[in-house]
Design an enzyme around this catalytic site. Structure first.
Site, PDB file in Angstrom:
ATOM      1  N   SER A 141       0.845  -1.193   0.000  1.00  9.14           N
ATOM      2  CA  SER A 141       0.000   0.000   0.000  1.00  9.14           C
ATOM      3  C   SER A 141       0.878   1.240   0.000  1.00  9.14           C
ATOM      4  CB  SER A 141      -0.888   0.002   1.253  1.00  9.14           C
ATOM      5  OG  SER A 141      -1.547   1.244   1.420  1.00  9.14           O
ATOM      6  N   TYR A 154      -1.382  -0.335  10.619  1.00  8.79           N
ATOM      7  CA  TYR A 154      -1.413  -0.692   9.200  1.00  8.79           C
ATOM      8  C   TYR A 154      -0.195  -0.142   8.476  1.00  8.79           C
ATOM      9  CZ  TYR A 154      -3.320  -1.223   4.461  1.00  8.79           C
ATOM     10  OH  TYR A 154      -3.522  -1.568   3.149  1.00  8.79           O
ATOM     11  N   LYS A 158       2.704  -2.427   6.646  1.00  4.72           N
ATOM     12  CA  LYS A 158       2.968  -2.327   5.206  1.00  4.72           C
ATOM     13  C   LYS A 158       4.395  -1.850   4.942  1.00  4.72           C
ATOM     14  CE  LYS A 158      -0.933  -3.724   3.456  1.00  4.72           C
ATOM     15  NZ  LYS A 158      -1.008  -4.996   2.685  1.00  4.72           N
TER      16      LYS A 158
END
Length: 251
Positions: A141, A154, A158
């Site tokens: 991402s 998150y 990532k």
């Protein structure tokens, strides 16, 4: 002058795609199967796997929670030789840093990072032992490279996945194993459309994207298939943004 390549060719190849129950993972699995790849798909939800098999009967499915290190290793080992791997499975949350619990942090990193590490290790060991090379694509991402409010878990997971991509590319390259990642912005999967259905919220997100739209599933699928294919034979260790220019925006 070298002859131009036409359609991608995956003749005789076997792929493993994680998170095939819905969204991007499912779309990638379906596309690879349509291109003649023998596809195995992993999901933790049997009903999703059953629906996928109804859509494409040739896809072999396995149910496992990839947060379970040992169970996942056994399932992947039992699949046999894998030529192409897509580490797609992932989760997210909207918890602010001050409120994140240990369980949330563990879940995020277990699924978004450690599972990709675990599965890649098993698959790469097989690739090295056979001496046939292969290709690994991690679905990451832009959040691995840009800070996103209330996404500490998150973003850090990532970012770890992005560094895994680069370090594996360096270590496995001599074995003719290429490792790359696709780093999309917000993707309008079925879940994504629900999450970004508010027009104001959606407009604010689009303001940060020079091309003026959010990503579609197909945008990510095309990028992943390209990186898996021989057309990308000289691409290794790349973090490919599929974000309409969001990563370069100062907005």
């Amino acid at each position: 002058m070298a002859e131009a390549k036409s359609d991608v060719c995956f003749q005789g190849k076997t792929a493993l795609v994680t998170g095939v129950g819905k969204g991007i993972g499912r779309a990638i699995a379906v596309r690879l199967a349509a291109l003649g790849v023998k596809v195995y798909g992993i999901s933790r939800t049997q009903s999703d796997l059953d629906e996928l098999r109804q859509e494409v009967a040739s896809i072999g499915t396995r149910m496992v929670d990839i947060a379970d290190w040992d169970a996942t290793r056994k399932i992947v080992q039992d699949l046999g030789p894998i030529d192409l791997l897509v580490n797609n499975a992932g989760i997210t949350n909207w918890t602010g840093f001050l409120d994140v619990t240990k369980q949330e942090l563990d879940n995020m990193h277990d699924i978004n990072f450690k599972a990709a590490f675990n599965i890649s290790q098993v698959v790469a060991q097989g690739m090295v032992s056979r001496g046939t090379g292969g290709s690994i694509v991690n679905i990451s991402s832009v959040a691995g490279q840009r800070a996103v409010p209330n996404h500490t878990c998150y973003c850090t997971a990532k970012a770890a996945l992005d560094m895994l991509t680069m370090t594996l590319a360096y270590e496995l390259g001599p074995h003719k194993i290429r490792v790359n990642s696709v780093n999309p912005t917000i993707v309008l999967t079925t879940l994504g459309r629900k999450g970004w259905s508010d027009p104001v919220k959606k407009a604010n997100a689009i303001k940060k994207i020079p091309i003026g739209r959010l990503a579609e599933e197909e945008d990510v699928v095309e990028a992943a298939v390209f990186l898996l294919s021989d057309r990308a034979s000289m691409i290794n260790g790349a973090l490919l943004p599929v974000d309409g220019g969001m990563i370069i925006s100062c907005v």
